[in-house]
Design a protein around this motif. Structure first.
Motif, PDB file in Angstrom:
ATOM      1  N   THR A  38       2.045   1.655 -13.586  1.00  0.00           N
ATOM      2  CA  THR A  38       1.170   0.613 -13.064  1.00  0.00           C
ATOM      3  C   THR A  38       1.951  -0.513 -12.400  1.00  0.00           C
ATOM      4  O   THR A  38       3.087  -0.802 -12.778  1.00  0.00           O
ATOM      5  CB  THR A  38       0.291  -0.006 -14.170  1.00  0.00           C
ATOM      6  OG1 THR A  38       1.138  -0.561 -15.180  1.00  0.00           O
ATOM      7  CG2 THR A  38      -0.629   1.018 -14.797  1.00  0.00           C
ATOM      8  N   MET A  39       1.302  -1.132 -11.426  1.00  0.00           N
ATOM      9  CA  MET A  39       1.802  -2.327 -10.775  1.00  0.00           C
ATOM     10  C   MET A  39       0.937  -3.483 -11.264  1.00  0.00           C
ATOM     11  O   MET A  39      -0.282  -3.446 -11.145  1.00  0.00           O
ATOM     12  CB  MET A  39       1.680  -2.193  -9.250  1.00  0.00           C
ATOM     13  CG  MET A  39       2.160  -3.399  -8.487  1.00  0.00           C
ATOM     14  SD  MET A  39       1.810  -3.335  -6.688  1.00  0.00           S
ATOM     15  CE  MET A  39       2.598  -1.823  -6.181  1.00  0.00           C
ATOM     16  N   VAL A  40       1.556  -4.492 -11.849  1.00  0.00           N
ATOM     17  CA  VAL A  40       0.830  -5.660 -12.332  1.00  0.00           C
ATOM     18  C   VAL A  40       0.782  -6.733 -11.245  1.00  0.00           C
ATOM     19  O   VAL A  40      -0.239  -7.376 -11.046  1.00  0.00           O
ATOM     20  CB  VAL A  40       1.461  -6.207 -13.634  1.00  0.00           C
ATOM     21  CG1 VAL A  40       0.809  -7.501 -14.068  1.00  0.00           C
ATOM     22  CG2 VAL A  40       1.369  -5.155 -14.737  1.00  0.00           C
ATOM     23  N   ASP A  58       3.391  14.849  -7.231  1.00  0.00           N
ATOM     24  CA  ASP A  58       3.407  15.333  -5.857  1.00  0.00           C
ATOM     25  C   ASP A  58       4.681  14.812  -5.197  1.00  0.00           C
ATOM     26  O   ASP A  58       4.687  13.762  -4.540  1.00  0.00           O
ATOM     27  CB  ASP A  58       2.156  14.849  -5.123  1.00  0.00           C
ATOM     28  CG  ASP A  58       2.051  15.389  -3.714  1.00  0.00           C
ATOM     29  OD1 ASP A  58       3.053  15.929  -3.176  1.00  0.00           O
ATOM     30  OD2 ASP A  58       0.956  15.248  -3.131  1.00  0.00           O
ATOM     31  N   ILE A  59       5.763  15.554  -5.386  1.00  0.00           N
ATOM     32  CA  ILE A  59       7.081  15.104  -4.939  1.00  0.00           C
ATOM     33  C   ILE A  59       7.132  14.952  -3.428  1.00  0.00           C
ATOM     34  O   ILE A  59       7.718  14.002  -2.912  1.00  0.00           O
ATOM     35  CB  ILE A  59       8.178  16.045  -5.473  1.00  0.00           C
ATOM     36  CG1 ILE A  59       8.234  15.927  -7.009  1.00  0.00           C
ATOM     37  CG2 ILE A  59       9.530  15.725  -4.850  1.00  0.00           C
ATOM     38  CD1 ILE A  59       9.114  16.942  -7.691  1.00  0.00           C
ATOM     39  N   GLU A  60       6.515  15.867  -2.698  1.00  0.00           N
ATOM     40  CA  GLU A  60       6.513  15.759  -1.233  1.00  0.00           C
ATOM     41  C   GLU A  60       5.875  14.450  -0.778  1.00  0.00           C
ATOM     42  O   GLU A  60       6.367  13.798   0.141  1.00  0.00           O
ATOM     43  CB  GLU A  60       5.811  16.959  -0.606  1.00  0.00           C
ATOM     44  CG  GLU A  60       6.618  18.242  -0.711  1.00  0.00           C
ATOM     45  CD  GLU A  60       8.009  18.126  -0.091  1.00  0.00           C
ATOM     46  OE1 GLU A  60       8.132  17.602   1.029  1.00  0.00           O
ATOM     47  OE2 GLU A  60       8.980  18.546  -0.747  1.00  0.00           O
ATOM     48  N   ALA A  61       4.770  14.054  -1.412  1.00  0.00           N
ATOM     49  CA  ALA A  61       4.108  12.799  -1.041  1.00  0.00           C
ATOM     50  C   ALA A  61       4.956  11.593  -1.442  1.00  0.00           C
ATOM     51  O   ALA A  61       4.945  10.579  -0.740  1.00  0.00           O
ATOM     52  CB  ALA A  61       2.726  12.717  -1.673  1.00  0.00           C
ATOM     53  N   VAL A  62       5.693  11.690  -2.548  1.00  0.00           N
ATOM     54  CA  VAL A  62       6.608  10.605  -2.931  1.00  0.00           C
ATOM     55  C   VAL A  62       7.679  10.448  -1.862  1.00  0.00           C
ATOM     56  O   VAL A  62       8.033   9.333  -1.469  1.00  0.00           O
ATOM     57  CB  VAL A  62       7.262  10.870  -4.304  1.00  0.00           C
ATOM     58  CG1 VAL A  62       8.378   9.865  -4.581  1.00  0.00           C
ATOM     59  CG2 VAL A  62       6.239  10.842  -5.424  1.00  0.00           C
ATOM     60  N   ASP A  89       0.829  -1.217   0.000  1.00  0.00           N
ATOM     61  CA  ASP A  89       0.000   0.000   0.000  1.00  0.00           C
ATOM     62  C   ASP A  89       0.856   1.257   0.000  1.00  0.00           C
ATOM     63  O   ASP A  89       0.516   2.247  -0.654  1.00  0.00           O
ATOM     64  CB  ASP A  89      -0.953   0.006   1.199  1.00  0.00           C
ATOM     65  CG  ASP A  89      -2.087  -0.993   1.055  1.00  0.00           C
ATOM     66  OD1 ASP A  89      -2.361  -1.445  -0.093  1.00  0.00           O
ATOM     67  OD2 ASP A  89      -2.697  -1.340   2.083  1.00  0.00           O
ATOM     68  N   ILE A  90       1.979   1.238   0.729  1.00  0.00           N
ATOM     69  CA  ILE A  90       2.892   2.387   0.733  1.00  0.00           C
ATOM     70  C   ILE A  90       3.431   2.615  -0.679  1.00  0.00           C
ATOM     71  O   ILE A  90       3.477   3.752  -1.168  1.00  0.00           O
ATOM     72  CB  ILE A  90       4.039   2.172   1.744  1.00  0.00           C
ATOM     73  CG1 ILE A  90       3.488   2.249   3.176  1.00  0.00           C
ATOM     74  CG2 ILE A  90       5.162   3.189   1.528  1.00  0.00           C
ATOM     75  CD1 ILE A  90       4.470   1.781   4.245  1.00  0.00           C
ATOM     76  N   ILE A  91       3.830   1.537  -1.339  1.00  0.00           N
ATOM     77  CA  ILE A  91       4.359   1.664  -2.706  1.00  0.00           C
ATOM     78  C   ILE A  91       3.277   2.188  -3.646  1.00  0.00           C
ATOM     79  O   ILE A  91       3.537   3.070  -4.471  1.00  0.00           O
ATOM     80  CB  ILE A  91       4.923   0.316  -3.204  1.00  0.00           C
ATOM     81  CG1 ILE A  91       6.134  -0.073  -2.355  1.00  0.00           C
ATOM     82  CG2 ILE A  91       5.303   0.405  -4.685  1.00  0.00           C
ATOM     83  CD1 ILE A  91       6.590  -1.507  -2.549  1.00  0.00           C
ATOM     84  N   LYS A  92       2.065   1.693  -3.528  1.00  0.00           N
ATOM     85  CA  LYS A  92       0.964   2.210  -4.352  1.00  0.00           C
ATOM     86  C   LYS A  92       0.755   3.699  -4.097  1.00  0.00           C
ATOM     87  O   LYS A  92       0.456   4.458  -5.026  1.00  0.00           O
ATOM     88  CB  LYS A  92      -0.320   1.430  -4.097  1.00  0.00           C
ATOM     89  CG  LYS A  92      -0.333   0.079  -4.757  1.00  0.00           C
ATOM     90  CD  LYS A  92      -1.678  -0.586  -4.571  1.00  0.00           C
ATOM     91  CE  LYS A  92      -1.813  -1.795  -5.455  1.00  0.00           C
ATOM     92  NZ  LYS A  92      -3.172  -2.314  -5.476  1.00  0.00           N
ATOM     93  N   GLY A  93       0.919   4.119  -2.852  1.00  0.00           N
ATOM     94  CA  GLY A  93       0.822   5.538  -2.534  1.00  0.00           C
ATOM     95  C   GLY A  93       1.906   6.350  -3.221  1.00  0.00           C
ATOM     96  O   GLY A  93       1.651   7.442  -3.740  1.00  0.00           O
ATOM     97  N   VAL A  94       3.132   5.822  -3.234  1.00  0.00           N
ATOM     98  CA  VAL A  94       4.246   6.483  -3.929  1.00  0.00           C
ATOM     99  C   VAL A  94       3.934   6.585  -5.421  1.00  0.00           C
ATOM    100  O   VAL A  94       4.126   7.632  -6.048  1.00  0.00           O
ATOM    101  CB  VAL A  94       5.574   5.735  -3.685  1.00  0.00           C
ATOM    102  CG1 VAL A  94       6.670   6.210  -4.634  1.00  0.00           C
ATOM    103  CG2 VAL A  94       6.010   5.876  -2.230  1.00  0.00           C
ATOM    104  N   MET A  95       3.419   5.498  -5.993  1.00  0.00           N
ATOM    105  CA  MET A  95       3.100   5.485  -7.426  1.00  0.00           C
ATOM    106  C   MET A  95       2.012   6.509  -7.747  1.00  0.00           C
ATOM    107  O   MET A  95       2.122   7.244  -8.733  1.00  0.00           O
ATOM    108  CB  MET A  95       2.666   4.078  -7.842  1.00  0.00           C
ATOM    109  CG  MET A  95       3.777   3.053  -7.740  1.00  0.00           C
ATOM    110  SD  MET A  95       3.225   1.354  -7.995  1.00  0.00           S
ATOM    111  CE  MET A  95       3.072   1.355  -9.786  1.00  0.00           C
ATOM    112  N   GLY A  96       0.980   6.579  -6.927  1.00  0.00           N
ATOM    113  CA  GLY A  96      -0.080   7.555  -7.149  1.00  0.00           C
ATOM    114  C   GLY A  96       0.419   8.979  -7.001  1.00  0.00           C
ATOM    115  O   GLY A  96       0.062   9.860  -7.789  1.00  0.00           O
ATOM    116  N   ALA A  97       1.265   9.208  -5.996  1.00  0.00           N
ATOM    117  CA  ALA A  97       1.821  10.550  -5.797  1.00  0.00           C
ATOM    118  C   ALA A  97       2.679  10.964  -6.992  1.00  0.00           C
ATOM    119  O   ALA A  97       2.604  12.106  -7.453  1.00  0.00           O
ATOM    120  CB  ALA A  97       2.643  10.586  -4.508  1.00  0.00           C
TER     121      ALA A  97
END
Length: 142
Positions: free
Chosen positions: A65-67, A19-23, A6-14
């Motif tokens: 995307t994450m497959v 949104d560099i700060e969120a990354v 979920d953290i990685i998905k958050g990085v991908m979405g950011a």
């Protein structure tokens, strides 16, 4: 899915929103990022932020995307697709593999991206991928 995925998905979405700060939020201060294994890594959050700032100007209309993902001990391995439009308007796509290493408190301490830069250059020039590779990049994300 796990908290780390979920953290990685958050990085991908950011990153898709630039949104560099969120990354950077889940990154350790001394994170070591191999943005392309084979190139010199970026060391630390501050340097990563500067690098991402330059990269944001080059990668528009992001659809990273994450497959699939696999987790073991302190690491998560993801397979997916890098997908963006460059400043010349060329659609760039390439199969992607990434390894994320986590600390005990779930900060990202290491990140290694495995992508074939020759394939990225095909898209950068505006050339289509071969059909057998297009099939890989067209798989739906999870």
């Amino acid at each position: 899915m796990s908290e780390r995925i979920d953290i990685i998905k958050g990085v991908m979405g950011a990153w898709s929103r630039h949104d560099i700060e969120a990354v950077l939020e889940p990154m350790a201060e001394d994170v070591l990022w191999h943005y392309h294994v084979g190139s010199k890594p970026v060391q630390g959050r501050e340097a990563m932020g500067r690098f991402l700032g330059r990269l944001a100007d080059h990668q528009q209309q992001l659809n990273w995307t994450m497959v699939q993902a696999a987790e073991n001990d302190d690491s998560v391995l993801i397979e997916g697709t890098d997908d963006y439009v460059n400043p010349d308007g060329n659609h760039v796509q390439a199969p992607y593999m990434g390894v994320f290493q986590f600390s005990a408190d779930n900060q990202i301490i290491g990140w290694r991206d495995y992508v074939d830069m020759a394939l990225m250059q095909i898209g950068e020039r505006g050339e289509p991928l071969p059909d057998f590779l297009q099939e890989l990049v067209d798989r739906p994300g999870c």
